[in-house]
Design an enzyme around this catalytic site. Structure first.
Site, PDB file in Angstrom:
ATOM      1  N   ASP A 149      66.790 104.631 -36.063  1.00 19.85           N
ATOM      2  CA  ASP A 149      65.960 104.835 -37.255  1.00 19.85           C
ATOM      3  C   ASP A 149      65.614 103.488 -37.896  1.00 19.85           C
ATOM      4  O   ASP A 149      66.167 102.450 -37.503  1.00 19.85           O
ATOM      5  CB  ASP A 149      66.727 105.759 -38.227  1.00 19.85           C
ATOM      6  CG  ASP A 149      65.786 106.623 -39.049  1.00 19.85           C
ATOM      7  OD1 ASP A 149      64.614 106.237 -39.227  1.00 19.85           O
ATOM      8  OD2 ASP A 149      66.227 107.691 -39.523  1.00 19.85           O
TER       9      ASP A 149
ATOM     10  N   ASP B 181      58.469 112.897 -40.963  1.00 19.52           N
ATOM     11  CA  ASP B 181      59.413 113.881 -40.425  1.00 19.52           C
ATOM     12  C   ASP B 181      58.792 115.274 -40.417  1.00 19.52           C
ATOM     13  O   ASP B 181      58.112 115.664 -41.373  1.00 19.52           O
ATOM     14  CB  ASP B 181      60.660 113.968 -41.321  1.00 19.52           C
ATOM     15  CG  ASP B 181      61.483 112.688 -41.274  1.00 19.52           C
ATOM     16  OD1 ASP B 181      61.084 111.738 -40.586  1.00 19.52           O
ATOM     17  OD2 ASP B 181      62.534 112.676 -41.943  1.00 19.52           O
TER      18      ASP B 181
HETATM   19  C1  GLA Z   1      64.666 109.767 -41.088  1.00 23.47           C
HETATM   20  C2  GLA Z   1      64.198 110.191 -39.707  1.00 23.47           C
HETATM   21  C3  GLA Z   1      64.617 111.635 -39.452  1.00 23.47           C
HETATM   22  C4  GLA Z   1      66.130 111.743 -39.566  1.00 23.47           C
HETATM   23  C5  GLA Z   1      66.590 111.257 -40.923  1.00 23.47           C
HETATM   24  C6  GLA Z   1      68.094 111.164 -40.998  1.00 23.47           C
HETATM   25  O1  GLA Z   1      64.022 110.457 -42.098  1.00 23.47           O
HETATM   26  O2  GLA Z   1      62.803 110.054 -39.588  1.00 23.47           O
HETATM   27  O3  GLA Z   1      64.175 112.054 -38.188  1.00 23.47           O
HETATM   28  O4  GLA Z   1      66.729 111.023 -38.527  1.00 23.47           O
HETATM   29  O5  GLA Z   1      66.072 109.955 -41.204  1.00 23.47           O
HETATM   30  O6  GLA Z   1      68.551 110.658 -42.213  1.00 23.47           O
END
Ligand code: GLA
Length: 431
Positions: free
Chosen positions: A161, A221
């Site tokens: 990430d 997301d």
């Molecule tokens: C970000 C990523 C997600 C997930 C969250 C976890 O938002 O884009 O896919 O991994 O972090 O905290």
């Protein structure tokens, strides 16, 4: 004449290969298939009150069991992936990440052994910056240590990430972790979020990203809603000139998890997500509760014909080719000159609407003839069609008709052969 040949050859080569070299680790030659905890289970760490659904070794072991028992592994889903919230808030005395001891009493190595004993692979999550998005320790300053720890544990995939980092350091961070993983000599698939965190500041360098990562998130997301799925499709279509050429064996654009089997999508919308993720050559990482999933969603996620489109050996990503009358048409070139076509009805009022099949650009492969197979909403052989076909396909609101189109040459033997293959055994016998 000679010049013409050179031009043709160049055009041919560029059709065959994506714009840039892929990360050369031999992995993700087809879009990754598996399960990832985030969208469904998020950062639920309350194992006292919710032992069934909290982020603990039990969750991944149960998911691995079900994946083998319920046909998921057989359908191609291979990776069981941990997302955020797995580690302890402190590194150990040697500076290594460690799993939360209460929720992962056996440790990640044992979990990896368990997942491997089922013939599956284990994915883990870390962050290029100071801490993960949910506030657990980040890998900044520890890339080699963390890569080696994951390799020692027998991890097979890293989702890396991009929270809590200065955007100017993204390139350096993602590249250094890629090198650190490579240095361990273990095959670890590398899933990045580099472009997602760079887009707010500048256009990402997809050549560099493809050389560094096996897939990469570009956009927000996914949530368990149709508006979220639609926003991802719209982002992808409006950036397709930039991102589609960078996808190919070894490296893929990642529009985030499949949320099929949860709460927010109607069945038609679930079919749309499945069809479009296959057209986009996206990793198929489900985030749902495989222990408790409705049979229709399961059948959709395990649909062999859709998975075949996703995993097509040509490895080219599809794109939106037309917008007509509140329909979107998406096309993906497949091996053997075939084409996958998704017709999405974007009108969220009324009933099914008819789409005249010849109204999309790729229909030109039906000159002089083609064979059309409908895969969604149900499997149906539509038979031989011509350029002038009047075939009309009904599509439900927010649903998708998914088709494959196979060109038939003017040569009679080709037509005959295709006809013959499409006749069921019983009929062949009678014939
Ligand atoms: C970000 C990523 C997600 C997930 C969250 C976890 O938002 O884009 O896919 O991994 O972090 O905290």
């Amino acid at each position: 004449m000679k010049m013409f040949r050179v031009v043709c050859l160049l055009a041919f080569v560029s059709v065959l290969s994506p714009a840039a070299e892929a990360l050369d680790n031999g992995l993700a030659l087809k879009p990754t298939m598996g399960w990832l905890h985030w969208e469904r289970f998020m950062c639920n760490i309350d194992c006292q009150r919710d032992p069934e659904n909290c982020i603990s070794e039990r969750l991944y072991m149960q998911m691995a069991d079900v994946m083998v028992k319920e046909g998921w592994k057989k359908a191609g889903y291979q990776y069981v992936c941990i997302d955020d919230c797995w580690p302890s808030h402190q590194r150990d005395a040697q500076g290594r990440l460690q799993a939360d001891p209460k929720r992962f009493p056996s440790g990640i190595k044992k979990l990896a052994d368990y997942v491997h004993s089922k013939g599956l692979k284990l994915g883990i999550y870390a962050d290029v910056g100071k801490s993960t998005c949910a506030g657990y320790p980040g890998s900044l300053g520890y890339y080699e240590t963390d890569a080696q720890t994951f390799a020692d544990w027998g991890v097979d995939l890293l989702k890396f990430d991009g929270c809590y980092t200065d955007w100017t350091l993204l390139g350096e961070g993602y590249t250094n972790m890629s090198k650190a993983l490579n240095k361990t000599r273990r095959s670890i698939l590398y899933s990045c979020e580099w472009p997602l965190y760079e887009w707010p500041f500048r256009k990402p360098n997809y050549t560099a990203i493809r050389e560094t990562c096996n897939h990469w998130r570009n956009f927000n997301d996914v949530y368990d809603s149709w508006s979220s799925v639609k926003s991802i499709l719209e982002w992808t279509a409006s950036h397709q000139d930039i991102i589609v050429p960078s996808a190919g064996p070894g490296g893929w654009n990642d529009p985030d998890m499949l949320v099929i089997g949860n709460f927010g999508l109607s069945h038609d919308q679930q079919e749309s997500q499945m069809a479009l993720w296959a057209i986009m050559a996206a990793p198929l990482l489900m985030s749902n509760d495989l222990r408790n999933i409705c049979p229709r969603s399961k059948e959709l996620l395990q649909n062999r014909r859709i998975i075949d489109i996703s995993q097509d050996p040509l490895g080219k990503q599809g794109y939106r080719s037309a917008k007509v009358d509140s329909f979107e048409v998406w096309e993906r070139p497949l091996s053997k000159n075939r084409l996958a076509v998704a017709v999405l009805n974007m009108q969220e009022i009324g009933g099914p609407r008819g789409f005249v099949i010849r109204a999309f650009p790729g229909w030109k492969i039906c000159d002089p003839k083609c064979n059309v197979t409908q895969i969604l909403p149900q499997y149906k052989e539509m038979g031989v069609q011509t350029q002038q076909s009047t075939l009309v396909i009904p599509v439900n609101p927010s649903g998708t008709a998914l088709l494959t189109v196979t060109p038939i040459s003017g040569d009679f033997t080709g037509i005959h052969k295709l006809h013959w293959e499409n006749v069921s055994f019983k009929h062949k016998y009678i014939l």
